[in-house]
Design a protein around this motif. Structure first.
Motif, mmCIF file in Angstrom:
data_model
loop_
_atom_site.group_PDB
_atom_site.id
_atom_site.type_symbol
_atom_site.label_atom_id
_atom_site.label_comp_id
_atom_site.label_asym_id
_atom_site.label_seq_id
_atom_site.Cartn_x
_atom_site.Cartn_y
_atom_site.Cartn_z
ATOM 1 N N GLU A 15 44.037 123.426 49.509
ATOM 2 C CA GLU A 15 45.091 124.168 48.797
ATOM 3 C C GLU A 15 45.297 125.519 49.482
ATOM 4 N N TYR A 16 44.196 126.178 49.779
ATOM 5 C CA TYR A 16 44.276 127.473 50.464
ATOM 6 C C TYR A 16 44.896 127.300 51.855
ATOM 7 N N TYR A 17 44.449 126.266 52.569
ATOM 8 C CA TYR A 17 44.941 125.955 53.910
ATOM 9 C C TYR A 17 46.465 125.782 53.900
ATOM 10 N N CYS A 18 46.998 125.159 52.852
ATOM 11 C CA CYS A 18 48.439 124.922 52.746
ATOM 12 C C CYS A 18 49.189 126.133 52.189
ATOM 13 N N SER A 19 48.477 127.015 51.494
ATOM 14 C CA SER A 19 49.183 128.112 50.820
ATOM 15 C C SER A 19 49.512 129.272 51.751
ATOM 16 N N TYR A 20 48.726 129.484 52.796
ATOM 17 C CA TYR A 20 49.037 130.636 53.648
ATOM 18 C C TYR A 20 49.945 130.307 54.817
ATOM 19 N N GLN A 21 50.222 129.028 55.043
ATOM 20 C CA GLN A 21 51.164 128.618 56.088
ATOM 21 C C GLN A 21 51.648 127.216 55.766
ATOM 22 N N GLU A 22 52.935 126.961 56.008
ATOM 23 C CA GLU A 22 53.456 125.609 55.781
ATOM 24 C C GLU A 22 52.721 124.623 56.686
ATOM 25 N N ARG A 23 52.388 123.466 56.140
ATOM 26 C CA ARG A 23 51.678 122.430 56.902
ATOM 27 C C ARG A 23 52.410 121.102 56.782
ATOM 28 N N CYS A 24 52.216 120.251 57.786
ATOM 29 C CA CYS A 24 52.725 118.890 57.687
ATOM 30 C C CYS A 24 51.561 117.984 57.271
ATOM 31 N N HIS A 25 51.880 116.790 56.842
ATOM 32 C CA HIS A 25 50.851 115.858 56.365
ATOM 33 C C HIS A 25 49.769 115.634 57.422
ATOM 34 N N GLU A 41 39.447 109.613 49.981
ATOM 35 C CA GLU A 41 39.399 110.968 49.416
ATOM 36 C C GLU A 41 40.568 111.800 49.951
ATOM 37 N N THR A 42 40.820 111.659 51.247
ATOM 38 C CA THR A 42 41.927 112.375 51.876
ATOM 39 C C THR A 42 43.247 111.994 51.211
ATOM 40 N N ASP A 43 43.441 110.696 50.974
ATOM 41 C CA ASP A 43 44.667 110.233 50.325
ATOM 42 C C ASP A 43 44.828 110.871 48.947
ATOM 43 N N ALA A 44 43.747 110.930 48.183
ATOM 44 C CA ALA A 44 43.796 111.525 46.842
ATOM 45 C C ALA A 44 44.154 113.015 46.934
ATOM 46 N N ILE A 45 43.576 113.706 47.900
ATOM 47 C CA ILE A 45 43.854 115.136 48.067
ATOM 48 C C ILE A 45 45.316 115.352 48.463
ATOM 49 N N VAL A 46 45.823 114.542 49.400
ATOM 50 C CA VAL A 46 47.218 114.680 49.846
ATOM 51 C C VAL A 46 48.169 114.461 48.667
ATOM 52 N N VAL A 47 47.895 113.456 47.842
ATOM 53 C CA VAL A 47 48.726 113.207 46.652
ATOM 54 C C VAL A 47 48.699 114.433 45.735
ATOM 55 N N HIS A 48 47.511 114.993 45.512
ATOM 56 C CA HIS A 48 47.370 116.197 44.679
ATOM 57 C C HIS A 48 48.187 117.364 45.262
ATOM 58 N N LEU A 49 48.070 117.567 46.568
ATOM 59 C CA LEU A 49 48.780 118.679 47.214
ATOM 60 C C LEU A 49 50.296 118.522 47.105
ATOM 61 N N ILE A 50 50.783 117.290 47.209
ATOM 62 C CA ILE A 50 52.223 117.039 47.094
ATOM 63 C C ILE A 50 52.669 117.270 45.646
ATOM 64 N N GLN A 51 51.895 116.745 44.702
ATOM 65 C CA GLN A 51 52.254 116.887 43.283
ATOM 66 C C GLN A 51 52.287 118.348 42.843
ATOM 67 N N HIS A 52 51.422 119.159 43.419
ATOM 68 C CA HIS A 52 51.349 120.568 43.035
ATOM 69 C C HIS A 52 52.112 121.480 44.002
ATOM 70 N N ASN A 53 52.957 120.870 44.821
ATOM 71 C CA ASN A 53 53.869 121.581 45.727
ATOM 72 C C ASN A 53 53.177 122.464 46.776
ATOM 73 N N PHE A 54 51.949 122.111 47.137
ATOM 74 C CA PHE A 54 51.299 122.810 48.250
ATOM 75 C C PHE A 54 51.782 122.213 49.565
ATOM 76 N N LEU A 55 52.166 120.942 49.508
ATOM 77 C CA LEU A 55 52.535 120.200 50.704
ATOM 78 C C LEU A 55 53.933 119.622 50.492
ATOM 79 N N ASN A 56 54.862 120.020 51.360
ATOM 80 C CA ASN A 56 56.236 119.551 51.246
ATOM 81 C C ASN A 56 56.778 119.447 52.666
ATOM 82 N N GLU A 57 56.996 118.223 53.109
ATOM 83 C CA GLU A 57 57.376 118.017 54.500
ATOM 84 C C GLU A 57 58.758 118.564 54.844
ATOM 85 N N GLU A 58 59.697 118.511 53.906
ATOM 86 C CA GLU A 58 61.027 119.067 54.174
ATOM 87 C C GLU A 58 60.925 120.578 54.353
ATOM 88 N N ARG A 59 60.150 121.211 53.473
ATOM 89 C CA ARG A 59 59.968 122.670 53.555
ATOM 90 C C ARG A 59 59.272 123.040 54.871
#
Length: 155
Positions: A15-25, A41-59
């Motif tokens: 979450e921190y890794y994604c919050s200070y700079q935009e990241r791709c999957h 585990e990675t898949d579960a984390i990626v789903v969580h990050l997308i759901q909570h808007n930490f990870l957004n590929e368009e952005r």
């Protein structure tokens, strides 16, 4: 790393890794692997990050295109290729390119081309032209723009 991280600890780190700079999957999956996470585990984390808007590929794609164009002076070809290498979808790439207006694109190209032409210290005219073209093509500018600008300098 001596101890394996728990899923929650890894999730917080990512979450921190994604919050200070935009990241791709791809970057997030790589980082999760570096943290010792298994693929489920990675898949579960990626789903969580997308759901909570930490990870957004368009952005990510929009931010990437804006930054590389304005800061590094990249043309559309280079931006598209770099986004493809990061496995960004075609619709997101198309969307990212809308971040750069035609006016801004042409303006950046003209400034970059003129500045580079002046800095090439080559007495052989053919070599100077080649260096000029190679530089701009490497930065991802379209060949019709590059050769058009070269014709302007020849006048």
């Amino acid at each position: 790393m001596n101890e394996a991280l728990t899923l929650k600890e890894a999730q917080l780190k990512l979450e921190y890794y994604c919050s200070y700079q935009e990241r791709c999957h791809q970057e997030v999956v790589q980082k999760a692997g570096d943290l010792g996470m298994k693929s489920h585990e990675t898949d579960a984390i990626v789903v969580h990050l997308i759901q909570h808007n930490f990870l957004n590929e368009e952005r990510f794609a929009r931010s990437f295109a804006r930054g590389k164009h304005r800061i590094k002076g990249w043309g559309k070809n280079r931006i598209v290729n770099e986004l493809k290498q990061r496995h960004i979808s075609a619709p997101n790439i198309k969307c990212a390119l809308t971040e750069i207006t035609e006016e801004e694109y042409q303006d950046t190209f003209d400034k970059l081309a003129e500045r580079h032409w002046e800095t090439i210290r080559e007495t052989n005219v053919q070599k100077k032209k080649k260096k000029f073209c190679d530089y701009l093509l490497r930065k991802g500018w379209e060949s019709n723009l590059v050769y058009g600008k070269l014709k302007e300098f020849e006048k």
